[in-house]
Each structure stands twice: as C-alpha cells, then as structure tokens.
Design a protein around this motif. Sequence first.
Motif, PDB file in Angstrom:
ATOM      1  N   LEU A  72       0.833  -1.105   0.148  1.00 46.27           N
ATOM      2  CA  LEU A  72       0.047   0.417  -0.028  1.00 46.27           C
ATOM      3  C   LEU A  72       0.795   1.252   0.120  1.00 46.27           C
ATOM      4  N   ALA A  99      -3.720   0.921   8.041  1.00 45.02           N
ATOM      5  CA  ALA A  99      -4.374   1.408   6.325  1.00 45.02           C
ATOM      6  C   ALA A  99      -5.143   2.102   6.286  1.00 45.02           C
ATOM      7  N   ALA A 104      -5.197   3.914   2.434  1.00 42.48           N
ATOM      8  CA  ALA A 104      -6.283   2.303   2.238  1.00 42.48           C
ATOM      9  C   ALA A 104      -7.773   2.832   1.495  1.00 42.48           C
TER      10      ALA A 104
END
Length: 131
Positions: A72, A99, A104
């Motif tokens: 990511l 995240a 994300a």
Amino acid sequence: MTLGILVVDDEPDIEDLFRQRFRAELRTGQLALHFASSAEQALECLASGLQPEAVLVLSDINMPGMSGLDLLERLRSELPTVPVVMVTAYGDTENRQRALEIGATDLVTKPVDFAALKKLVNSVIARKTAA
C-alpha cells in the motif's frame, strides 16, 4: 468497458473463490480479475501493464515477504490514484488505522462478505470513473 481489479493474496484458493463470486461480472465483461500471490508479484504485474488496466487493488495485509501495508505504501507513492482496499483476517483497530493512515480506500475483514464487497467495489469504481 471492462474494468480491471488486481487481487493480491498468498492463499492459493483465492483465485477460484473470486472467479466464482464474480462469475456474472466476468461473464458479461464488466470486470476482469488479475491475480498476484505476493506484493512483489503485484508490483511486477502493475509495472508490466495489465490489460485491462487495474482500476482497483484488493490486497491481503498479512503475506510472506512484503506485507500488504508495505505494498500500500509503494502504491500510494507510485500509483496514487489507484484505490486500494485492504483485506485481512485481522480486523484489529491497529491494522485498520495504519491502513487508512497510509491511504487505503477501505478495509474488509475475512471471511469476506462478497455481497458487501461487490457494493464496495461498485462504489469505488463509480467514484474512479466519475473523476
């Protein structure tokens, strides 16, 4: 228009599961699924130019070698406009927070609720194609 989704997961049965659950979308040509069994392989696939181009990445967090969170981070710096949804068996707040901080689009826990995932995929793709 066929939209590409890259699914990144080290579990060998993931490809069959996703092909089964997205069978109608694949049959009608709405979606094309690409698969990578590691974060490193995902980066190679993206660099080599997937056809159709990936408009969404679904990545597991816990994989051997480079983790999904590391992937990511790389994607945010190299392909900042490609939405990334993290998929994990560990829905703990630490992974979720990290995240989302990295960039994300969302986080989905395993076992995956495919009806909810399809809605999420459709909304991410709608936002992406409207932009």
